[in-house]
Design a protein around this motif. Structure first.
Motif, PDB file in Angstrom:
ATOM      1  N   MET A   1     148.036   4.144  42.280  1.00 18.69           N
ATOM      2  CA  MET A   1     149.230   4.481  41.523  1.00 18.69           C
ATOM      3  C   MET A   1     150.322   4.877  42.515  1.00 18.69           C
ATOM      4  SD  MET A   1     150.373   4.963  38.234  1.00 18.69           S
ATOM      5  CE  MET A   1     148.855   4.882  37.367  1.00 18.69           C
ATOM      6  N   ALA A   2     151.472   4.278  42.367  1.00 21.96           N
ATOM      7  CA  ALA A   2     152.622   4.577  43.216  1.00 21.96           C
ATOM      8  C   ALA A   2     153.540   5.547  42.468  1.00 21.96           C
ATOM      9  CB  ALA A   2     153.360   3.300  43.562  1.00 21.96           C
ATOM     10  N   ILE A   3     154.446   6.170  43.212  1.00 18.28           N
ATOM     11  CA  ILE A   3     155.362   7.129  42.595  1.00 18.28           C
ATOM     12  C   ILE A   3     156.735   7.036  43.236  1.00 18.28           C
ATOM     13  CG2 ILE A   3     154.676   9.010  44.137  1.00 18.28           C
ATOM     14  CD1 ILE A   3     155.036  10.886  41.657  1.00 18.28           C
ATOM     15  N   GLN A   4     157.752   7.195  42.420  1.00 23.41           N
ATOM     16  CA  GLN A   4     159.122   7.324  42.883  1.00 23.41           C
ATOM     17  C   GLN A   4     159.577   8.717  42.482  1.00 23.41           C
ATOM     18  OE1 GLN A   4     160.851   3.923  40.824  1.00 23.41           O
ATOM     19  NE2 GLN A   4     160.962   2.806  42.755  1.00 23.41           N
ATOM     20  N   ILE A   5     160.088   9.476  43.458  1.00 21.20           N
ATOM     21  CA  ILE A   5     160.523  10.851  43.224  1.00 21.20           C
ATOM     22  C   ILE A   5     162.034  10.896  43.411  1.00 21.20           C
ATOM     23  CG2 ILE A   5     160.323  13.254  43.931  1.00 21.20           C
ATOM     24  CD1 ILE A   5     157.545  12.451  45.122  1.00 21.20           C
ATOM     25  N   VAL A   6     162.738  11.305  42.376  1.00 17.17           N
ATOM     26  CA  VAL A   6     164.194  11.371  42.414  1.00 17.17           C
ATOM     27  C   VAL A   6     164.611  12.834  42.492  1.00 17.17           C
ATOM     28  CG1 VAL A   6     166.336  10.720  41.260  1.00 17.17           C
ATOM     29  CG2 VAL A   6     164.296   9.281  40.996  1.00 17.17           C
ATOM     30  N   ASP A  16     155.789   7.574  37.893  1.00 14.49           N
ATOM     31  CA  ASP A  16     154.566   6.886  38.328  1.00 14.49           C
ATOM     32  C   ASP A  16     154.601   5.451  37.830  1.00 14.49           C
ATOM     33  OD1 ASP A  16     153.457   9.249  39.384  1.00 14.49           O
ATOM     34  OD2 ASP A  16     152.686   9.813  37.413  1.00 14.49           O
ATOM     35  N   PHE A  17     154.037   4.548  38.627  1.00 14.12           N
ATOM     36  CA  PHE A  17     153.904   3.175  38.154  1.00 14.12           C
ATOM     37  C   PHE A  17     152.737   2.497  38.852  1.00 14.12           C
ATOM     38  CE2 PHE A  17     156.651   2.877  41.823  1.00 14.12           C
ATOM     39  CZ  PHE A  17     156.282   1.693  42.458  1.00 14.12           C
ATOM     40  N   ASP A  18     152.178   1.525  38.176  1.00 14.27           N
ATOM     41  CA  ASP A  18     151.070   0.739  38.708  1.00 14.27           C
ATOM     42  C   ASP A  18     151.652  -0.517  39.337  1.00 14.27           C
ATOM     43  OD1 ASP A  18     148.808  -0.735  39.259  1.00 14.27           O
ATOM     44  OD2 ASP A  18     148.030  -0.686  37.208  1.00 14.27           O
ATOM     45  N   ALA A  19     151.540  -0.640  40.654  1.00 13.80           N
ATOM     46  CA  ALA A  19     152.110  -1.780  41.366  1.00 13.80           C
ATOM     47  C   ALA A  19     151.448  -3.100  40.990  1.00 13.80           C
ATOM     48  CB  ALA A  19     152.009  -1.546  42.870  1.00 13.80           C
ATOM     49  N   LYS A  20     150.300  -3.047  40.316  1.00 14.33           N
ATOM     50  CA  LYS A  20     149.621  -4.265  39.884  1.00 14.33           C
ATOM     51  C   LYS A  20     150.122  -4.751  38.521  1.00 14.33           C
ATOM     52  CE  LYS A  20     145.520  -3.060  42.476  1.00 14.33           C
ATOM     53  NZ  LYS A  20     144.145  -2.620  42.407  1.00 14.33           N
ATOM     54  N   ASP A  21     150.890  -3.911  37.840  1.00 13.12           N
ATOM     55  CA  ASP A  21     151.460  -4.243  36.535  1.00 13.12           C
ATOM     56  C   ASP A  21     152.864  -4.812  36.759  1.00 13.12           C
ATOM     57  OD1 ASP A  21     152.773  -4.240  34.065  1.00 13.12           O
ATOM     58  OD2 ASP A  21     151.973  -2.286  33.474  1.00 13.12           O
ATOM     59  N   SER A  22     153.058  -6.076  36.452  1.00 11.37           N
ATOM     60  CA  SER A  22     154.338  -6.732  36.752  1.00 11.37           C
ATOM     61  C   SER A  22     155.510  -6.086  36.019  1.00 11.37           C
ATOM     62  CB  SER A  22     154.265  -8.227  36.441  1.00 11.37           C
ATOM     63  OG  SER A  22     154.005  -8.443  35.072  1.00 11.37           O
ATOM     64  N   ASN A  23     155.303  -5.628  34.791  1.00  3.82           N
ATOM     65  CA  ASN A  23     156.387  -4.969  34.054  1.00  3.82           C
ATOM     66  C   ASN A  23     156.756  -3.632  34.695  1.00  3.82           C
ATOM     67  OD1 ASN A  23     156.672  -6.983  32.134  1.00  3.82           O
ATOM     68  ND2 ASN A  23     155.170  -6.069  30.758  1.00  3.82           N
TER      69      ASN A  23
END
Length: 73
Positions: A1-6, A16-23
């Protein structure tokens, strides 16, 4: 699971987002483009843990932190 912190004046927001999920990956790339276009600086970490500024979306980065533009005065 990847994360972008703003980071902003209210603290931080985590996406959080799953880099394997194209959407999810598409949404994360869109967020990256919007934030950097609005003046945020994006940073990731190297394998050694050193932070590095990035100007392009890296779909395999585990963590990307966005810092707002600094304003002096």
């Amino acid at each position: 699971m990847a994360i972008q912190i703003v980071m902003d004046r209210n603290g931080d927001t985590r996406h959080d987002f799953d880099a394997k999920d194209s959407n999810a990956l598409s949404k994360a790339e869109r967020r990256f483009t919007e934030l950097t276009g609005a003046g945020f600086t994006a940073a990731t970490r190297t394998a050694d843990g050193e932070p590095v500024v990035t100007r392009t979306f890296d779909p395999i980065a585990e963590e990307t932190v966005f810092f707002p533009r600094l304003v002096g005065g």
